[in-house]
Motif scaffolding. Sequence first.
Motif, PDB file in Angstrom:
ATOM      1  N   PRO A  40       7.561 -13.578  -7.873  1.00 55.75           N
ATOM      2  CA  PRO A  40       6.227 -12.998  -7.928  1.00 55.75           C
ATOM      3  C   PRO A  40       5.965 -12.067  -6.746  1.00 55.75           C
ATOM      4  CG  PRO A  40       6.149 -15.385  -8.243  1.00 55.75           C
ATOM      5  CD  PRO A  40       7.527 -15.046  -7.767  1.00 55.75           C
ATOM      6  N   HIS A  41       5.126 -11.066  -6.984  1.00 55.58           N
ATOM      7  CA  HIS A  41       4.699 -10.133  -5.948  1.00 55.58           C
ATOM      8  C   HIS A  41       3.176 -10.017  -5.979  1.00 55.58           C
ATOM      9  CE1 HIS A  41       8.336  -7.654  -4.483  1.00 55.58           C
ATOM     10  NE2 HIS A  41       8.782  -8.805  -4.960  1.00 55.58           N
ATOM     11  N   LEU A  42       2.630  -9.561  -4.862  1.00 54.86           N
ATOM     12  CA  LEU A  42       1.215  -9.222  -4.794  1.00 54.86           C
ATOM     13  C   LEU A  42       1.045  -7.741  -5.077  1.00 54.86           C
ATOM     14  CD1 LEU A  42      -0.229 -11.011  -1.633  1.00 54.86           C
ATOM     15  CD2 LEU A  42      -0.792 -11.463  -4.021  1.00 54.86           C
ATOM     16  N   GLY A  43      -0.057  -7.418  -5.748  1.00 57.59           N
ATOM     17  CA  GLY A  43      -0.290  -6.021  -6.053  1.00 57.59           C
ATOM     18  C   GLY A  43      -1.755  -5.677  -6.104  1.00 57.59           C
ATOM     19  N   ALA A  57       5.964  -3.985  -1.469  1.00 57.13           N
ATOM     20  CA  ALA A  57       6.774  -2.801  -1.194  1.00 57.13           C
ATOM     21  C   ALA A  57       6.102  -1.936  -0.130  1.00 57.13           C
ATOM     22  CB  ALA A  57       6.985  -1.997  -2.472  1.00 57.13           C
ATOM     23  N   PHE A  58       4.773  -1.906  -0.118  1.00 57.05           N
ATOM     24  CA  PHE A  58       4.033  -1.138   0.881  1.00 57.05           C
ATOM     25  C   PHE A  58       4.192  -1.755   2.265  1.00 57.05           C
ATOM     26  CE2 PHE A  58      -0.035  -0.533   3.192  1.00 57.05           C
ATOM     27  CZ  PHE A  58       0.033   0.839   3.377  1.00 57.05           C
ATOM     28  N   ASP A  59       4.147  -3.092   2.340  1.00 57.84           N
ATOM     29  CA  ASP A  59       4.301  -3.792   3.615  1.00 57.84           C
ATOM     30  C   ASP A  59       5.070  -5.089   3.353  1.00 57.84           C
ATOM     31  OD1 ASP A  59       4.057  -5.310   5.959  1.00 57.84           O
ATOM     32  OD2 ASP A  59       2.080  -4.494   6.420  1.00 57.84           O
ATOM     33  N   SER A  60       6.327  -5.086   3.731  1.00 53.49           N
ATOM     34  CA  SER A  60       7.208  -6.223   3.434  1.00 53.49           C
ATOM     35  C   SER A  60       6.842  -7.482   4.211  1.00 53.49           C
ATOM     36  CB  SER A  60       8.670  -5.852   3.725  1.00 53.49           C
ATOM     37  OG  SER A  60       8.839  -5.524   5.100  1.00 53.49           O
ATOM     38  N   THR A  61       5.970  -7.361   5.212  1.00 49.14           N
ATOM     39  CA  THR A  61       5.567  -8.546   5.977  1.00 49.14           C
ATOM     40  C   THR A  61       4.459  -9.345   5.279  1.00 49.14           C
ATOM     41  OG1 THR A  61       3.855  -7.414   7.286  1.00 49.14           O
ATOM     42  CG2 THR A  61       6.120  -7.324   8.110  1.00 49.14           C
ATOM     43  N   LEU A  62       3.856  -8.758   4.260  1.00 52.29           N
ATOM     44  CA  LEU A  62       2.825  -9.490   3.537  1.00 52.29           C
ATOM     45  C   LEU A  62       3.446 -10.640   2.743  1.00 52.29           C
ATOM     46  CD1 LEU A  62       0.497  -6.734   2.022  1.00 52.29           C
ATOM     47  CD2 LEU A  62      -0.080  -8.374   3.825  1.00 52.29           C
ATOM     48  N   PRO A  63       2.731 -11.764   2.630  1.00 51.13           N
ATOM     49  CA  PRO A  63       3.231 -12.852   1.774  1.00 51.13           C
ATOM     50  C   PRO A  63       3.202 -12.431   0.313  1.00 51.13           C
ATOM     51  CG  PRO A  63       1.015 -13.330   2.547  1.00 51.13           C
ATOM     52  CD  PRO A  63       1.457 -12.102   3.279  1.00 51.13           C
ATOM     53  N   PRO A  89       3.624   4.798  -5.263  1.00 51.06           N
ATOM     54  CA  PRO A  89       4.115   4.675  -6.638  1.00 51.06           C
ATOM     55  C   PRO A  89       3.340   3.598  -7.393  1.00 51.06           C
ATOM     56  CG  PRO A  89       5.934   4.651  -5.051  1.00 51.06           C
ATOM     57  CD  PRO A  89       4.674   4.530  -4.258  1.00 51.06           C
ATOM     58  N   VAL A  90       3.143   3.834  -8.663  1.00 50.57           N
ATOM     59  CA  VAL A  90       2.407   2.894  -9.515  1.00 50.57           C
ATOM     60  C   VAL A  90       3.332   2.384 -10.609  1.00 50.57           C
ATOM     61  CG1 VAL A  90       0.458   2.629 -11.104  1.00 50.57           C
ATOM     62  CG2 VAL A  90       0.203   4.019  -9.038  1.00 50.57           C
ATOM     63  N   LEU A  91       3.432   1.063 -10.723  1.00 52.28           N
ATOM     64  CA  LEU A  91       4.200   0.449 -11.802  1.00 52.28           C
ATOM     65  C   LEU A  91       3.358   0.452 -13.066  1.00 52.28           C
ATOM     66  CD1 LEU A  91       5.527  -2.667  -9.832  1.00 52.28           C
ATOM     67  CD2 LEU A  91       6.803  -0.582 -10.372  1.00 52.28           C
ATOM     68  N   ARG A  92       3.931   0.851 -14.183  1.00 54.95           N
ATOM     69  CA  ARG A  92       3.190   0.868 -15.441  1.00 54.95           C
ATOM     70  C   ARG A  92       2.829  -0.554 -15.860  1.00 54.95           C
ATOM     71  NH1 ARG A  92       7.018   4.117 -19.410  1.00 54.95           N
ATOM     72  NH2 ARG A  92       8.402   2.497 -18.580  1.00 54.95           N
ATOM     73  N   ARG A  93       1.648  -0.707 -16.454  1.00 52.89           N
ATOM     74  CA  ARG A  93       1.203  -2.028 -16.896  1.00 52.89           C
ATOM     75  C   ARG A  93       2.199  -2.642 -17.875  1.00 52.89           C
ATOM     76  NH1 ARG A  93      -4.259  -3.006 -15.583  1.00 52.89           N
ATOM     77  NH2 ARG A  93      -4.281  -4.743 -17.059  1.00 52.89           N
ATOM     78  N   SER A  94       2.789  -1.820 -18.713  1.00 52.68           N
ATOM     79  CA  SER A  94       3.723  -2.329 -19.716  1.00 52.68           C
ATOM     80  C   SER A  94       5.022  -2.831 -19.102  1.00 52.68           C
ATOM     81  CB  SER A  94       4.032  -1.236 -20.745  1.00 52.68           C
ATOM     82  OG  SER A  94       4.577  -0.091 -20.108  1.00 52.68           O
TER      83      SER A  94
END
Length: 314
Positions: A40-43, A57-63, A89-94
């Motif tokens: 899982p990732h935060l977004g 990806a913006f800040d790898s130190t974030l949990p 960059p934006v990941l597509r919802r799909s």
Amino acid sequence: MLASGRRKFLSVLLQTQRWPSQPSRDMRLVQFQAPHLAGPHLGLESGNDSGVIDLNAFDSTLPKTMVEFLEQGEAALQVARRALTASLPVLRRSDVTFLSPVTRPDKVVCVGMNYVDHCREQNVPVPKEPIIFSKFASSIVGPYDEVVIPPESQEVDWEVELAVVIGKKGKHIKATDAMDHVAGFTVAHDVSARDWQTRRNGKQWLLGKTFDTFCPLGPALVTKDSVTDPHNLKICCRVNGEVMQSSSTSQMVFKTEELIAWVSQFVTLYPGDVFLTGTPPGVGLFRKPPVFLKRGDEVQCEIEGLGIIINKVV
């Protein structure tokens, strides 16, 4: 759920949105997965439902979990704000799978009989004190996940609810200070097995409320600074496209501040704790005759400005 199913739900989401979406600079935090990412990732939901910005990806130190993110407090939120204003960059919802914005909280606090119009529906007095019960955290699923009807119940019902997410630890919190402890808001579906809630288990509500998959949440944690008035939002539930519940959070008996002050007398609240603040009228139990969910149904729970969650019943 298969990826194709999730894409279908997202397509339906875009078609069924009834109320204006929030401006693109509102903070809408999500947990998600994608095939090219490990775990899982935060977004952040980007503007106009166009996709998701990967905060890790913006800040790898974030949990990578929301609870840990909230535990870091304002420092983590500042990073998210910087990401929101950057060209990323934006990941597509799909291409992503949305998880519940909060997973494995310390507690899920629920409130019964907390809408004036829901009390009228049952012809019962408005409570003088909050009626508190709970769900186990294991009941939480994502905004587009399936709701499973357990073989032990034949009376599974819907309830759309405003969910409050705690952002700061506290005990014996004053109502005047309560919003300082709130991270934000999201949409909840308080799925309920009425036979277990009203006739089994000594009429204690817990078991009827906490079967696996009985707490869809999402799609995003909308931070409190992005919500002008959480107690004046349209709230709606549709089953197979038919409106079953339609009200306003202005009908809440006990508002967010009162609920936090009340519950924090008894327990310490921790970042990530979730409050389900009650449901408006229109649930299946009080229809004449009663109506319950069946396999193949689709439930859409929507709150103005917060979004819509869509759950297929299996």
